[in-house]
Design a protein around this motif. Structure first.
Motif, PDB file in Angstrom:
ATOM      1  N   THR A 117      33.948  79.450  -6.473  1.00 24.66           N
ATOM      2  CA  THR A 117      35.602  79.158  -7.013  1.00 24.66           C
ATOM      3  C   THR A 117      36.663  79.638  -5.519  1.00 24.66           C
ATOM      4  OG1 THR A 117      35.537  79.454  -9.341  1.00 24.66           O
ATOM      5  CG2 THR A 117      37.120  80.137  -8.667  1.00 24.66           C
ATOM      6  N   ALA A 118      35.919  80.779  -4.745  1.00 21.46           N
ATOM      7  CA  ALA A 118      36.534  81.528  -4.612  1.00 21.46           C
ATOM      8  C   ALA A 118      36.670  80.883  -3.102  1.00 21.46           C
ATOM      9  CB  ALA A 118      36.209  82.896  -3.727  1.00 21.46           C
ATOM     10  N   GLY A 119      35.805  79.885  -2.467  1.00 24.75           N
ATOM     11  CA  GLY A 119      36.011  78.673  -2.058  1.00 24.75           C
ATOM     12  C   GLY A 119      36.458  77.955  -1.860  1.00 24.75           C
ATOM     13  N   LEU A 120      36.268  76.935  -3.097  1.00 23.43           N
ATOM     14  CA  LEU A 120      37.197  75.878  -3.688  1.00 23.43           C
ATOM     15  C   LEU A 120      38.827  76.925  -3.666  1.00 23.43           C
ATOM     16  CD1 LEU A 120      35.996  74.650  -6.638  1.00 23.43           C
ATOM     17  CD2 LEU A 120      36.180  73.372  -4.437  1.00 23.43           C
ATOM     18  N   ALA A 121      39.246  77.915  -3.799  1.00 23.30           N
ATOM     19  CA  ALA A 121      40.287  78.383  -3.282  1.00 23.30           C
ATOM     20  C   ALA A 121      40.704  78.105  -2.608  1.00 23.30           C
ATOM     21  CB  ALA A 121      40.570  79.688  -4.009  1.00 23.30           C
ATOM     22  N   VAL A 122      40.428  78.505  -1.618  1.00 27.32           N
ATOM     23  CA  VAL A 122      40.764  78.778  -0.113  1.00 27.32           C
ATOM     24  C   VAL A 122      41.154  77.394   0.562  1.00 27.32           C
ATOM     25  CG1 VAL A 122      40.036  78.999   1.920  1.00 27.32           C
ATOM     26  CG2 VAL A 122      39.389  80.327   0.586  1.00 27.32           C
ATOM     27  N   ALA A 123      39.995  76.877   0.242  1.00 28.73           N
ATOM     28  CA  ALA A 123      40.090  74.788   0.761  1.00 28.73           C
ATOM     29  C   ALA A 123      41.177  74.190  -0.090  1.00 28.73           C
ATOM     30  CB  ALA A 123      38.770  74.538  -0.012  1.00 28.73           C
ATOM     31  N   ALA A 124      41.512  74.987  -1.470  1.00 28.46           N
ATOM     32  CA  ALA A 124      42.869  74.064  -1.993  1.00 28.46           C
ATOM     33  C   ALA A 124      43.775  74.637  -1.897  1.00 28.46           C
ATOM     34  CB  ALA A 124      43.244  74.474  -3.670  1.00 28.46           C
ATOM     35  N   LEU A 125      44.731  75.765  -1.203  1.00 23.04           N
ATOM     36  CA  LEU A 125      45.515  76.705  -0.756  1.00 23.04           C
ATOM     37  C   LEU A 125      45.747  75.913   1.100  1.00 23.04           C
ATOM     38  CD1 LEU A 125      47.298  78.645   0.268  1.00 23.04           C
ATOM     39  CD2 LEU A 125      45.929  80.284   0.297  1.00 23.04           C
ATOM     40  N   LEU A 126      44.112  76.245   2.005  1.00 20.23           N
ATOM     41  CA  LEU A 126      44.319  75.630   3.434  1.00 20.23           C
ATOM     42  C   LEU A 126      45.544  74.062   3.122  1.00 20.23           C
ATOM     43  CD1 LEU A 126      41.666  77.234   5.432  1.00 20.23           C
ATOM     44  CD2 LEU A 126      44.327  77.821   5.269  1.00 20.23           C
ATOM     45  N   VAL A 127      44.971  72.974   2.145  1.00 24.22           N
ATOM     46  CA  VAL A 127      44.685  71.607   2.141  1.00 24.22           C
ATOM     47  C   VAL A 127      46.258  71.641   2.027  1.00 24.22           C
ATOM     48  CG1 VAL A 127      44.637  69.201   1.312  1.00 24.22           C
ATOM     49  CG2 VAL A 127      42.752  71.184   2.593  1.00 24.22           C
ATOM     50  N   SER A 128      46.566  71.860   0.518  1.00 21.31           N
ATOM     51  CA  SER A 128      47.915  72.399   0.206  1.00 21.31           C
ATOM     52  C   SER A 128      49.064  73.318   0.634  1.00 21.31           C
ATOM     53  CB  SER A 128      48.459  72.449  -1.298  1.00 21.31           C
ATOM     54  OG  SER A 128      47.881  74.195  -1.392  1.00 21.31           O
ATOM     55  N   GLU A 129      48.738  73.530   1.466  1.00 18.70           N
ATOM     56  CA  GLU A 129      49.696  74.444   2.398  1.00 18.70           C
ATOM     57  C   GLU A 129      50.157  73.672   3.432  1.00 18.70           C
ATOM     58  OE1 GLU A 129      52.141  77.214   4.787  1.00 18.70           O
ATOM     59  OE2 GLU A 129      50.049  76.562   5.406  1.00 18.70           O
ATOM     60  N   ALA A 130      48.777  73.511   3.690  1.00 16.41           N
ATOM     61  CA  ALA A 130      49.373  72.343   5.301  1.00 16.41           C
ATOM     62  C   ALA A 130      49.758  70.921   5.345  1.00 16.41           C
ATOM     63  CB  ALA A 130      48.016  71.951   5.717  1.00 16.41           C
ATOM     64  N   ALA A 131      50.105  70.380   3.286  1.00 16.26           N
ATOM     65  CA  ALA A 131      50.297  69.431   3.821  1.00 16.26           C
ATOM     66  C   ALA A 131      52.139  69.938   3.487  1.00 16.26           C
ATOM     67  CB  ALA A 131      50.255  68.592   2.462  1.00 16.26           C
ATOM     68  N   CYS A 132      52.459  70.221   2.075  1.00 12.40           N
ATOM     69  CA  CYS A 132      53.598  71.144   2.400  1.00 12.40           C
ATOM     70  C   CYS A 132      54.292  71.372   3.581  1.00 12.40           C
ATOM     71  CB  CYS A 132      53.177  72.254   1.420  1.00 12.40           C
ATOM     72  SG  CYS A 132      55.308  73.455   1.648  1.00 12.40           S
ATOM     73  N   PHE A 133      53.906  72.098   4.321  1.00 10.56           N
ATOM     74  CA  PHE A 133      54.616  72.722   5.612  1.00 10.56           C
ATOM     75  C   PHE A 133      54.527  71.478   6.500  1.00 10.56           C
ATOM     76  CE2 PHE A 133      54.123  73.467  10.512  1.00 10.56           C
ATOM     77  CZ  PHE A 133      54.985  74.070  10.235  1.00 10.56           C
ATOM     78  N   VAL A 134      53.461  70.410   6.694  1.00 12.73           N
ATOM     79  CA  VAL A 134      53.732  68.721   7.551  1.00 12.73           C
ATOM     80  C   VAL A 134      55.834  68.312   6.975  1.00 12.73           C
ATOM     81  CG1 VAL A 134      52.804  66.514   8.021  1.00 12.73           C
ATOM     82  CG2 VAL A 134      51.918  68.883   8.063  1.00 12.73           C
ATOM     83  N   VAL A 135      55.252  67.800   5.526  1.00 13.62           N
ATOM     84  CA  VAL A 135      56.588  67.694   5.457  1.00 13.62           C
ATOM     85  C   VAL A 135      58.099  68.276   5.241  1.00 13.62           C
ATOM     86  CG1 VAL A 135      57.396  67.093   2.161  1.00 13.62           C
ATOM     87  CG2 VAL A 135      54.848  66.599   3.235  1.00 13.62           C
ATOM     88  N   SER A 136      58.326  69.781   4.578  1.00 20.43           N
ATOM     89  CA  SER A 136      58.956  70.273   5.007  1.00 20.43           C
ATOM     90  C   SER A 136      59.485  70.635   6.479  1.00 20.43           C
ATOM     91  CB  SER A 136      58.886  71.724   5.303  1.00 20.43           C
ATOM     92  OG  SER A 136      57.673  72.442   5.335  1.00 20.43           O
ATOM     93  N   ASN A 137      58.748  70.855   6.825  1.00 21.13           N
ATOM     94  CA  ASN A 137      59.110  70.755   8.603  1.00 21.13           C
ATOM     95  C   ASN A 137      59.164  69.904   9.625  1.00 21.13           C
ATOM     96  OD1 ASN A 137      57.807  71.133  11.771  1.00 21.13           O
ATOM     97  ND2 ASN A 137      58.452  73.043  11.160  1.00 21.13           N
ATOM     98  N   GLY A 138      58.013  68.797   9.166  1.00 24.21           N
ATOM     99  CA  GLY A 138      58.539  67.227   9.592  1.00 24.21           C
ATOM    100  C   GLY A 138      59.509  66.639   9.331  1.00 24.21           C
TER     101      GLY A 138
END
Length: 199
Positions: A117-138
């Protein structure tokens, strides 16, 4: 873990309080003692309030806009001409939606308090945070009048490189604090349930 309506409401109110307090502070003192928890809040809300997105997500979005409006106008500034408000501002719905979906995806796949679950949490956070960042920053880079012309892909990538790590660190900090709360609450619930069964 199944939650009652009262528990969901309590979690929602706690998350809304944290976001309201920190989001207001960040407008006045950018990235100071209590950085904006909004990104972490939307990820945690997606995890804890999955299934309540029809009311919880719109209310958190409305709160974010309301806090921005109150802080900006409270400084005697016009909301619509503020540096941070442009056509890109409305892309925050999609950006925060990515974080919510990341948390919700994790909630559906997590297997309790396990290393997987910890591994899934890290993956989910990294992917969703990157998507959020690209959309908001872009969206801000390409649509805001606050960014001087000429614009270029190279300059955008450089801008993202300047801001990505600080936003990731803050989001991970709040999600990490949320994870600690989740583990403690889960352990406490198990202990109380075990004690009740023993009697």
């Amino acid at each position: 873990m199944a939650m009652t309506r009262t528990q969901r409401l309590g979690i929602f109110l706690a998350l809304a309080l944290v976001m309201g307090m920190t989001r207001g502070a960040v407008h006045i003192h950018h990235f100071e003692a209590f950085p904006d928890a909004s990104w972490g809040v939307f990820f945690l809300a997606g995890f804890w309030l999955r299934g309540a997105g029809r009311w919880a997500f719109p209310l958190l979005m409305a709160e974010a806009v309301l806090v921005d409006y109150l802080v900006i106008t409270g400084q005697g500034l016009d909301f619509w001409s503020h540096y941070c408000v442009s056509p890109a501002y409305w892309f925050l719905v999609a950006a925060y939606g990515a974080l919510w979906l990341g948390g919700s995806w994790l909630a559906r796949r997590q297997a309790g308090l396990k290393l997987s679950t910890a591994g899934l949490a890290v993956a989910a956070l990294l992917v969703s945070e990157a998507a959020c960042f690209v959309v908001s920053n872009g969206s801000f880079y390409w649509l805001s009048d606050s960014v001087p012309a000429p614009r270029s892909m190279a300059a955008w990538f450089e801008n993202m490189g300047d801001w990505y790590l600080p936003f990731l660190q803050v989001t991970a900090l709040y999600v990490g604090l949320g994870a600690v709360v989740h583990v403690l609450a889960t352990q406490l619930t198990r202990a109380l349930t075990h004690e009740g069964q023993a009697h």
